[in-house]
Every structure is written in structure tokens, then in C-alpha cells.
Write an enzyme that holds these catalytic residues in place. Structure first.
Site, PDB file in Angstrom:
ATOM      1  N   GLU A 158       0.926  -1.387   0.116  1.00  0.00           N
ATOM      2  CA  GLU A 158       0.000   0.027   0.005  1.00  0.00           C
ATOM      3  C   GLU A 158       0.838   1.042  -0.045  1.00  0.00           C
ATOM      4  O   GLU A 158       1.614   1.237   0.676  1.00  0.00           O
ATOM      5  CB  GLU A 158      -1.006  -0.007   1.201  1.00  0.00           C
ATOM      6  CG  GLU A 158      -1.825   1.121   1.492  1.00  0.00           C
ATOM      7  CD  GLU A 158      -2.652   1.241   0.286  1.00  0.00           C
ATOM      8  OE1 GLU A 158      -3.662   0.571   0.071  1.00  0.00           O
ATOM      9  OE2 GLU A 158      -2.633   2.374  -0.491  1.00  0.00           O
ATOM     10  N   CYS A 273       4.815   5.022   9.327  1.00  0.00           N
ATOM     11  CA  CYS A 273       5.341   4.404   8.380  1.00  0.00           C
ATOM     12  C   CYS A 273       6.918   4.467   8.145  1.00  0.00           C
ATOM     13  O   CYS A 273       7.744   3.450   8.047  1.00  0.00           O
ATOM     14  CB  CYS A 273       4.612   4.477   7.076  1.00  0.00           C
ATOM     15  SG  CYS A 273       3.183   3.617   7.084  1.00  0.00           S
ATOM     16  N   LYS A 334       0.636  14.906  10.888  1.00  0.00           N
ATOM     17  CA  LYS A 334       0.658  15.888   9.953  1.00  0.00           C
ATOM     18  C   LYS A 334      -0.951  16.345   9.910  1.00  0.00           C
ATOM     19  O   LYS A 334      -1.636  15.932  10.574  1.00  0.00           O
ATOM     20  CB  LYS A 334       1.022  15.299   8.691  1.00  0.00           C
ATOM     21  CG  LYS A 334       0.060  14.307   8.050  1.00  0.00           C
ATOM     22  CD  LYS A 334       0.515  13.808   6.481  1.00  0.00           C
ATOM     23  CE  LYS A 334      -0.192  12.949   5.999  1.00  0.00           C
ATOM     24  NZ  LYS A 334       0.263  12.424   4.609  1.00  0.00           N
ATOM     25  N   ARG A 341       0.758   8.643  15.954  1.00  0.00           N
ATOM     26  CA  ARG A 341       2.040   7.624  15.914  1.00  0.00           C
ATOM     27  C   ARG A 341       3.224   8.427  15.123  1.00  0.00           C
ATOM     28  O   ARG A 341       3.300   8.914  14.211  1.00  0.00           O
ATOM     29  CB  ARG A 341       1.620   6.436  14.801  1.00  0.00           C
ATOM     30  CG  ARG A 341       0.750   5.484  15.527  1.00  0.00           C
ATOM     31  CD  ARG A 341       0.043   4.377  14.881  1.00  0.00           C
ATOM     32  NE  ARG A 341      -0.444   4.521  13.550  1.00  0.00           N
ATOM     33  CZ  ARG A 341      -1.123   3.678  12.863  1.00  0.00           C
ATOM     34  NH1 ARG A 341      -0.856   2.489  12.922  1.00  0.00           N
ATOM     35  NH2 ARG A 341      -1.518   4.334  11.584  1.00  0.00           N
TER      36      ARG A 341
HETATM   37  N1  LIG Z   1      -0.980   4.194   7.693  1.00  0.00           N
HETATM   38  C1  LIG Z   1      -0.422   4.085   6.586  1.00  0.00           C
HETATM   39  O1  LIG Z   1      -0.607   5.474   6.072  1.00  0.00           O
HETATM   40  C2  LIG Z   1       0.143   3.057   5.761  1.00  0.00           C
HETATM   41  C3  LIG Z   1       0.602   3.270   4.528  1.00  0.00           C
HETATM   42  C4  LIG Z   1       1.069   2.414   3.762  1.00  0.00           C
HETATM   43  C5  LIG Z   1       1.103   0.997   4.296  1.00  0.00           C
HETATM   44  N2  LIG Z   1       0.920   0.847   5.666  1.00  0.00           N
HETATM   45  C6  LIG Z   1       1.047  -0.619   6.407  1.00  0.00           C
HETATM   46  O2  LIG Z   1      -0.230  -1.201   6.328  1.00  0.00           O
HETATM   47  C7  LIG Z   1      -0.109  -1.844   7.551  1.00  0.00           C
HETATM   48  C8  LIG Z   1      -1.311  -1.447   8.351  1.00  0.00           C
HETATM   49  O3  LIG Z   1      -1.250  -0.275   8.686  1.00  0.00           O
HETATM   50  P1  LIG Z   1      -2.519   0.605   9.519  1.00  0.00           P
HETATM   51  O4  LIG Z   1      -1.910   1.703   9.645  1.00  0.00           O
HETATM   52  O5  LIG Z   1      -3.781   0.274   8.724  1.00  0.00           O
HETATM   53  O6  LIG Z   1      -2.573  -0.181  10.879  1.00  0.00           O
HETATM   54  P2  LIG Z   1      -3.874   0.066  12.183  1.00  0.00           P
HETATM   55  O7  LIG Z   1      -3.047  -0.215  13.175  1.00  0.00           O
HETATM   56  O8  LIG Z   1      -4.422   1.417  11.740  1.00  0.00           O
HETATM   57  O9  LIG Z   1      -4.814  -1.098  11.777  1.00  0.00           O
HETATM   58  C9  LIG Z   1      -4.799  -2.545  12.068  1.00  0.00           C
HETATM   59  C10 LIG Z   1      -5.926  -3.058  12.452  1.00  0.00           C
HETATM   60  O10 LIG Z   1      -5.666  -4.382  12.317  1.00  0.00           O
HETATM   61  C11 LIG Z   1      -6.667  -4.987  13.440  1.00  0.00           C
HETATM   62  N3  LIG Z   1      -5.946  -6.225  13.922  1.00  0.00           N
HETATM   63  C12 LIG Z   1      -4.847  -6.487  14.713  1.00  0.00           C
HETATM   64  N4  LIG Z   1      -5.075  -8.121  14.550  1.00  0.00           N
HETATM   65  C13 LIG Z   1      -5.855  -8.422  14.165  1.00  0.00           C
HETATM   66  C14 LIG Z   1      -6.356  -9.894  13.853  1.00  0.00           C
HETATM   67  N5  LIG Z   1      -5.696 -11.007  14.136  1.00  0.00           N
HETATM   68  N6  LIG Z   1      -7.496  -9.950  12.932  1.00  0.00           N
HETATM   69  C15 LIG Z   1      -7.993  -8.954  12.587  1.00  0.00           C
HETATM   70  N7  LIG Z   1      -7.834  -7.567  12.857  1.00  0.00           N
HETATM   71  C16 LIG Z   1      -6.758  -7.454  13.625  1.00  0.00           C
HETATM   72  C17 LIG Z   1      -6.563  -3.749  14.474  1.00  0.00           C
HETATM   73  O11 LIG Z   1      -7.674  -4.039  15.432  1.00  0.00           O
HETATM   74  C18 LIG Z   1      -6.719  -2.774  13.761  1.00  0.00           C
HETATM   75  O12 LIG Z   1      -7.840  -2.240  13.309  1.00  0.00           O
HETATM   76  C19 LIG Z   1       1.054  -1.696   8.358  1.00  0.00           C
HETATM   77  O13 LIG Z   1       1.739  -2.906   7.887  1.00  0.00           O
HETATM   78  C20 LIG Z   1       1.545  -0.545   7.598  1.00  0.00           C
HETATM   79  O14 LIG Z   1       2.920  -0.287   7.848  1.00  0.00           O
HETATM   80  C21 LIG Z   1       0.226   1.900   6.204  1.00  0.00           C
END
Ligand SMILES: NC(=O)c1ccc[n+]([C@@H]2O[C@H](COP(=O)([O-])OP(=O)(O)OC[C@H]3O[C@@H](n4cnc5c(N)ncnc54)[C@H](O)[C@@H]3O)[C@@H](O)[C@H]2O)c1
Length: 483
Positions: A158, A273, A334, A341
Site C-alpha cells: 500500500e 510508516c 501531519k 503515531r
Molecule cells: N497508515 C499508513 O499510512 C500506511 C500506509 C501504507 C502502508 N501501511 C502499512 O499497512 C499496515 C496496516 O497499517 P495501519 O496504519 O492500517 O494499521 P492500524 O493499526 O491502523 O490497523 C490495524 C488493524 O488491524 C486490526 N487487527 C490486529 N490484529 C488482528 C487480527 N488478528 N485479526 C483482525 N484484525 C486485526 C487492529 O484491530 C486494527 O484495526 C502496516 O503494515 C503499515 O505499515 C500503512
């Protein structure tokens, strides 16, 4: 297509919503019951408490119950599913490696369910989480261990930027798919049919390992570029009076080979990230016995940048923080997000308190609840009684001795007037985002203005007496180190 999105945070929820806009049948699944209840309510405030992204609530409202479904139980849903997107959090561990515990829990749970499904149609498990190179193979092994039949694994990193998640998901600049078989590429082409053969969206099919590496390279390169501007352009303009940052940007980036994105000076890049991904890449390269000097320097520059202006306030402005009250404007990492975070504000608070600040008066248009949650957490309890939360920038500034602008919220552009109406000089403005375009009126009125990417400005007679255009010795030694 029948799709399950596992993990409904900043990535999973916008992804699920946008997939449902294209008429797929999307099940957004999370183990966090409160979160799913909030999404199901359809209530703006409830949803935005978890993920606050422009256009998200409208998209959820339009598709929920038709194409988009929220659930905490997928045991009855896995049958007939074509693709499962894993959008789990992968936070950094102390040693910089990725904590895969959430991801692995979800993977094992899925494997058990998929092994027992009745319909054995081809299902592709797709990593959207940012995971160490080789994790798609790991996922494959987990599925095999559990006896899952007729499955494929893929990496589809992503690239969205928070604050622009919905628009970015509707029109990404590229879609990268790493998979092993034509069958799996085919399923994902159907999932993303609107992007295949698009004139402006690059649709790239490659190996899982290449796709995983693309994500790490892209993020660390962006951070390297930001750090170059902070660590070199910023330092020059902070050391030599009369360098105009905006002209510097224009002059340097008027070259097709040099990006305008990131060519600004700030108090560092935060968010979930950049810091995490560069640490993970350092860890992966170290493990492979490779040099990581460049990445380590970039990481250090970015971390130090978050509080650098506080050191400058002491060394350049001679400001003594002991027993002072400081207004902190902007808490999220931002603008247009409530995400705290890795926000600079977290480090700023630590640094200010370590310097003996009596009270911090905080304000953010969106992230107040998130900040409160963070600073109320049991391991941070010693901090919370020195931070107070205020309803506006004006209220936070009132009664303060200095101000730190930490987030680039547009409303802060009008701060000079608020400051003049609220506090009298002497008063120090630390502008970590270069958000005050009419800073000259402040300086004329007797306030001290210390921006990132610029020298200290104060009423003329005194500033000439003190600096006389010289580079302070601590800054000079840092410039040598950077050279
Ligand atoms: N936040 C960003 O801008 C961004 C951009 C690109 C990539 N990413 C990547 O995407 C991934 C997700 O990031 P995010 O910011 O969405 O994280 P987040 O913490 O906002 O969301 C993660 C979700 O997963 C859920 N979860 C945890 N364990 C679970 C399980 N066993 N079953 C079902 N759900 C479960 C949590 O409750 C939470 O809602 C990470 O690897 C991050 O590095 C994030």
C-alpha cells in the site's frame, strides 16, 4: 468478486470502502469489537474516532449493507472468497525489526478457516501490510502447514498517504502486484480491473520479493529526500542569514530530475510508516551482513529534526525553558489526520519536559482525544498532569511564554494575529513548519521568531548585537559533521 479485508485501520478501512465502490462484495473484518461496532453505526463521529479521512464516511455510508459489510467473525464468510487482503499493523520492535505478531495471529486464524472451507475455489492471500521481504513465502508456508488447498499468495504493498487515503485509493499512481502464478495475477486483475490498462496508473506485475522491496525502497527514498532538505538545505538557511528557503526550493527543483515533493524544511517526518520502515530495512540489511550507513544517517537526522528547534531556541535565542509554559500547536503527525503515531509532538513534549517546562498547553483541531489517550496511558502517567488541552490555538497560547508549531494545519497560517491579540512580548515562536507567512509583523512587534529553515529573527538592534550573522559554534560543528 468476494473479498475479505483483514484489519480495518488506516489502510484496511479505506481499502475496503474503495473496493466496495467498484461493486465487489467486501467483508471488512477486525478483532476489535468496539471498532467494528463504531463502523457499523455509520455515525461520522464514531467512525472518525478510529480513522479520520476525507471522503471515508460518505463512502462507507453509501456502500454499507449493499457491497460493504463489517464483521468480527469470518468463519461463515471464507467460503467462496476470491481474495483476502491482510492489512494488519506491523509496528517496530525495540531492535528495529517488524513485530509480526498481529500479522501472524491473523494468518494462522485464516489458515485454519481456509483449510476447513467447503468450496475449494482458488483464493489469493494478499499482503497489504508492509512486511519484511520474504513474508509472502512465510504466509505460503503457514497455509501449507495448515493444509489449505488451492490458494496463492501475493504482495500488493500500500502506498497511500494518510489524509488522502480515499482519493489515493481511487486513483493510485501505481498498483504493484507480486505473485507467482498467472492464475493469481488473473484474480487480482479482476479485483483491480479499473486500474488495469489505465492510461495514468502503472499496473506492475512482478515477484513477491520485488514487490515487498519496492515498498521499503519507496518509503526510505522519500525519507532520505526529506532528510536531505532538513539536514542540508535547512541547516544552511538556519546558519547563514539571508538564504531564502522558498527560493532555494524553486532554484534547486527547477530541474526535471529533482522532485518538488519533499523539498521543504519541517520538524521531521512522522507517522506510522517512515520511521518504522527504515528501521525494518536497516534490520533486514544488517541481517544480510550489508552496510546501512546511509539509512542510519537518514533515520538519525529525521529523529533529531523533531526537537532540533528546541535546542536552537536554547543555543540561538538563549531561551531558558525552566519553569516556563509552552503552547504546543498541532499534535497529529501531519494535517488532516488524527494519527499520533511517531508524531513530532511526542518527542517535543519529552524534550520540553526534560528541559524543565512547567506546563504544556496543547491544541490540535482533530487529534485531541488521541493525544489524551496516548499521554494518559499507564506508562506515561508522569507526563499527563503537565499537559493541558485547549479548545483553540488562542486559548493554548494564552498564558504561555513560548509557542511551538508542530503540525501544518492550515488554520495556523493566521497565527501572527492570534499571537499579537493574546500575548505580549517577550514571547518566542518556534515554527517547526514554517507556517507563519507574515512573521515579519510579529518581529516588528517585538516577538522572537525562530523557524526551521531560517535564522532567529528578532527586533533588529538586539539580534545584530547577539549573532552578527555568525554561525553558532554548536551549529557550525554539526555542519562539519554533515559535510
Ligand atoms: N497508515 C499508513 O499510512 C500506511 C500506509 C501504507 C502502508 N501501511 C502499512 O499497512 C499496515 C496496516 O497499517 P495501519 O496504519 O492500517 O494499521 P492500524 O493499526 O491502523 O490497523 C490495524 C488493524 O488491524 C486490526 N487487527 C490486529 N490484529 C488482528 C487480527 N488478528 N485479526 C483482525 N484484525 C486485526 C487492529 O484491530 C486494527 O484495526 C502496516 O503494515 C503499515 O505499515 C500503512
Amino acid at each position: 468478486m468476494k473479498i475479505i479485508v483483514v484489519g480495518t485501520g488506516f489502510v484496511g478501512l479505506p481499502h475496503a470502502a474503495v473496493l466496495s465502490e467498484y461493486g465487489h462484495e467486501v467483508y471488512a473484518y477486525d478483532i476489535d469489537h468496539k471498532r467494528i461496532k463504531a463502523y457499523k453505526s455509520g455515525d461520522r463521529e464514531e467512525i472518525e474516532r478510529y480513522v479520520n479521512e476525507p471522503g471515508l464516511v460518505a463512502s462507507v455510508a453509501e456502500n454499507m449493507g449493499r457491497y460493504l459489510f463489517f464483521t468480527t467473525d469470518i468463519s461463515e464468510i471464507v467460503d467462496g472468497t476470491d481474495a483476502v487482503f491482510l492489512c494488519l499493523n506491523t509496528p517496530p520492535k525495540r531492535d528495529g525489526s517488524s513485530d509480526l505478531s498481529y500479522y501472524l495471529n491473523a494468518a494462522h486464524h485464516l489458515a485454519e478457516l481456509l483449510a476447513n472451507r467447503e468450496q475449494k475455489n482458488r483464493v489469493v492471500l494478499v499482503n497489504k501490510s508492509t512486511v519484511p521481504v520474504g513474508t509472502a513465502r512465510l504466509l505460503e508456508n503457514i497455509m501449507e502447514e495448515h493444509g489449505v488447498e488451492n490458494f496463492g499468495v501475493a504482495s500488493n504493498p500500500e502506498f497511500l498517504a494518510q489524509g488522502n487515503a480515499i482519493a489515493g485509493s481511487r486513483r493510485p499512481d501505481r498498483v504493484v502486484i507480486g505473485a507467482d502464478s498467472e492464475e493469481d495475477f488473473g484474480i487480482l486483475r479482476r479485483v483491480y480491473s479499473q486500474f488495469v490498462n489505465h492510461v495514468r496508473i502503472r499496473y506492475l506485475e512482478t515477484t513477491p520479493e520485488t514487490a515487498e522491496t519496492i515498498k521499503y525502497m519507496a518509503n526510505t527514498l522519500l525519507l532520505t529526500y526529506i532528510s536531505f532538505w532538513n539536514g542540508v538545505g535547512g541547516r544552511m538557511a538556519e546558519s547563514v542569514p539571508n538564504i531564502r528557503m522558498e527560493d532555494l526550493k524553486l532554484g534547486v527543483t527547477s530541474d526535471d530530475r529533482i522532485s518538488t515533493w519533499g523539498s521543504y524544511v519541517s520538524n521531521g517526518a512522522g507517522g506510522s510508516c517512515f520511521g518504522k520502515d527504515i528501521q525494518s530495512l536497516i534490520y533486514q540489511l544488517n541481517n544480510a551482513g550489508r552496510s546501512t550507513d546511509l539509512l542510519q544517517a537518514v533515520y538519525n537526522i529525521n529523529e533529531y529534526q523533531k526537537t532540533y528547534i528546541i535546542d536552537r531556541a536554547v543555543y540561538e535565542a538563549g531561551f531558558n525553558f525552566n519553569q516556563k509554559t509552552v503552547a504546543l500547536l498541532g499534535l497529529a503527525f501531519k494535517k488532516r489526520t488524527n494519527d499520533m503515531r511517531d508524531s513530532a509532538a511526542l518527542k517535543v513534549v519529552e524534550s520540553l519536559l526534560a528541559r524543565g517546562v512547567k506546563a504544556i498547553r496543547a491544541y490540535d483541531p482533530l487529534a485531541m482525544d488521541d493525544a489524551r489517550d496516548f499521554w494518559f496511558s499507564p506508562d506515561k502517567n508522569h507526563l499527563f498532569d503537565r499537559i493541558t488541552y485547549h479548545a483553540s490555538a488562542k486559548e493554548a497560547i494564552s498564558g504561555s511564554d513560548a509557542l511551538y508549531v508542530s503540525t501544518d494545519w492550515e488554520e495556523f497560517r493566521g497565527l501572527s494575529r492570534t499571537i499579537e491579540m493574546t500575548v505580549k512580548p517577550p514571547f518566542l515562536v518556534m515554527d517547526g513548519r514554517r507556517m507563519i507567512p507574515d512573521f515579519e509583523t510579529l518581529v516588528k512587534a517585538g516577538y522572537e521568531y525562530l523557524p526551521v529553515g531560517g535564522t532567529l529573527l528578532k527586533a533588529k538592534a538586539e539580534s545584530q548585537k547577539r549573532d552578527n550573522g555568525k554561525v553558532p559554534s554548536k551549529m557550525a560543528s554539526e555542519l562539519e559533521t554533515l559535510a
